[in-house]
Design an enzyme around this catalytic site. Structure first.
Site, PDB file in Angstrom:
ATOM      1  N   THR A  61     -14.211  -3.788 -41.986  1.00 54.28           N
ATOM      2  CA  THR A  61     -13.654  -4.736 -42.947  1.00 54.28           C
ATOM      3  C   THR A  61     -13.184  -3.970 -44.175  1.00 54.28           C
ATOM      4  OG1 THR A  61     -14.097  -6.712 -44.297  1.00 54.28           O
ATOM      5  CG2 THR A  61     -15.931  -5.210 -43.960  1.00 54.28           C
ATOM      6  N   HIS A 106     -31.656  -2.893 -39.156  1.00 59.11           N
ATOM      7  CA  HIS A 106     -32.724  -1.897 -39.152  1.00 59.11           C
ATOM      8  C   HIS A 106     -33.679  -2.070 -37.973  1.00 59.11           C
ATOM      9  CE1 HIS A 106     -34.675   1.452 -40.773  1.00 59.11           C
ATOM     10  NE2 HIS A 106     -34.859   1.075 -42.029  1.00 59.11           N
TER      11      HIS A 106
END
Length: 451
Positions: free
Chosen positions: A370, A422
């Site tokens: 993006t 994560h």
């Protein structure tokens, strides 16, 4: 006419806008109604030349695949437009009867064929407030009678350029404005039509001391607009990403000097040979593919209690469109050349802006890029595009003083941001990935020899 197949996992849509009204003649394959799904906006075209007889699903209605939209008569000719064409132009209503007659006249004008409505708007037919026509009355009338018949791309252009559609020459079928008509008008290739006469401004009325007037308050203070299917999906998926993933963002900065010099050196020859401009997107796409190959966890996703490693590289590129943020996917970017990537991205971006992108072009994707820099963003923390595990945010290129070999130099710098899940990607892997992207951009020769 029924709701067509909308794509995998999409079972319903919202009737966004009827482009034709009952009684209007329609050409073969001419758009009749716009449907809005949670992914794209699509047009349903007439199966053959004929007439729209009746509407079964009104604007705003939620319809399922196969549901009846309206009744269409092939080969028939509409009678409503002809009847309206013979109706003499309505005279301006008198002051004392304006409030009662104007709404009827406005409705008749809005129901006129697109060719007449876009070119022959009569301000006298606009609804009036308190017997007097106001600026808000006129603008609302122009919106319903002129802008209402425009396609998404044309409407977007007119709003961006702040144009009056009533003065733009139309070349489309039945007098509809096309995107090319608007572009030709903006570039001065066509002359404006005679604009509809504007009514005299009403005399200002006195208001109590301390009370805000309609002019000072700017008209309506609030407006409620129903969330589109696409916006609802964007909201749901972004919140899902926040609620599901253990999201973290790591940053780095990138010296764009080498890429900018290489692009400047070869951009003319590149465009001449391939017919497309050499942008920064192809460099970053190739850099991302190389980094994904070295750090496969960034190209993986969690499915239940399993990790799914993708051995292909379908890169999504976030594109801002009139209908909201879309992420069309470029397939097998590891096998594409720089020119093929630029062409694929250009085609997908254009389809997204014009509302022509398909379901297949929106599905899948193993990683997303993006670019908030096109809007001036210096730094951001992009949100994951679930179920992907990472997204790369690019930002504005800005000259800054940096230390180079013990000397302070001014270099074009860009901040890079990698948001990642994560749960599947460790900090070492995330940082390594971002460093590999940085190294490839700062030394683009690496991309050419696969380093």
């Amino acid at each position: 006419m029924t709701v067509p197949t909308l794509g995998e996992s999409v079972s319903e849509a919202t009737v966004a806008k009827w482009l034709k009204q009952p009684g209007e003649a329609v050409g073969a394959d001419e758009p009749v109604v716009e449907l809005e799904t949670d992914k794209v906006t699509l047009e349903v075209n007439a199966p053959a030349a004929g007439t729209l007889t009746s509407i079964a699903a009104e604007e705003g209605a939620t319809v399922e695949v196969g549901a009846l939209l309206g009744v269409f008569s092939a080969g028939a000719s509409g009678s409503a437009p002809a009847a309206q064409a013979e109706t003499p132009k309505a005279e301006a209503p008198k002051q004392e009867s304006a409030g009662a007659e104007a709404p009827k006249a406005a409705a008749a004008a809005a129901a006129a064929p697109a060719g007449d409505g876009a070119k022959k708007l009569d301000p006298a037919a606009a609804p009036r407030t308190g017997g007097k026509i106001t600026k808000a009355d006129l603008m609302a009338f122009l919106e319903s009678a002129a802008v209402g018949d425009l396609g998404p791309a044309v409407r977007k252009l007119i709003e961006e350029k702040q144009l009056d559609p009533a003065v733009i020459p139309a070349s489309g079928k039945d007098g509809r404005l096309t995107k090319e008509d608007v572009l030709n008008f903006v570039e001065g290739k066509t002359k404006p039509l005679a604009a509809p006469a504007k009514p005299a401004a009403p005399a200002a009325s006195a208001s109590p001391a301390g009370a805000p007037s309609s002019a000072s308050s700017g008209g309506k203070r609030e407006e409620r607009v129903r969330l589109t299917k696409l916006r609802q999906t964007i909201a749901r998926r972004l919140k899902e990403a926040q609620n599901t993933a253990a999201m973290l963002t790591t940053f780095n900065e990138c010296d764009m000097s080498a890429v900018m010099a290489l692009r400047s050196q070869y951009k003319d020859a590149f465009e001449k040979k391939h017919g497309v401009k050499l942008g920064f997107s192809s460099f970053f796409t190739k850099a991302v593919v190389g980094a994904l190959q070295e750090v496969p966890a960034v190209n993986a996703r969690i499915d239940g209690d399993e990790i799914v490693y993708a051995h292909y590289y379908d890169i999504g590129m976030a594109v801002s469109t009139p209908n909201g943020l879309m992420v069309p996917v470029m397939r097998d970017c590891d096998k594409k050349s720089f020119a093929e990537i630029e062409k694929a991205l250009g085609d997908l971006a254009k389809k997204g802006r014009d509302g022509k992108i398909s379901m297949d072009e929106m599905q899948g994707g193993t990683f997303t890029i993006t670019n908030g820099g096109v809007f001036g963003s210096m730094m951001s923390t992009p949100i994951l595009n679930m179920p992907q595990s990472a997204i790369l945010g690019l930002h504005k290129i800005q000259e800054r003083p940096v230390a180079i070999n013990g000397q302070v130099e001014i270099r074009p710098m860009m901040y890079l941001a990698l948001s990642y899940d994560h749960r599947i990607i460790d900090g070492r892997e995330a940082v390594t990935f971002l460093v590999r992207v940085k190294e490839a951009i700062e030394d683009p020769q690496r991309l050419l020899i696969g380093m």
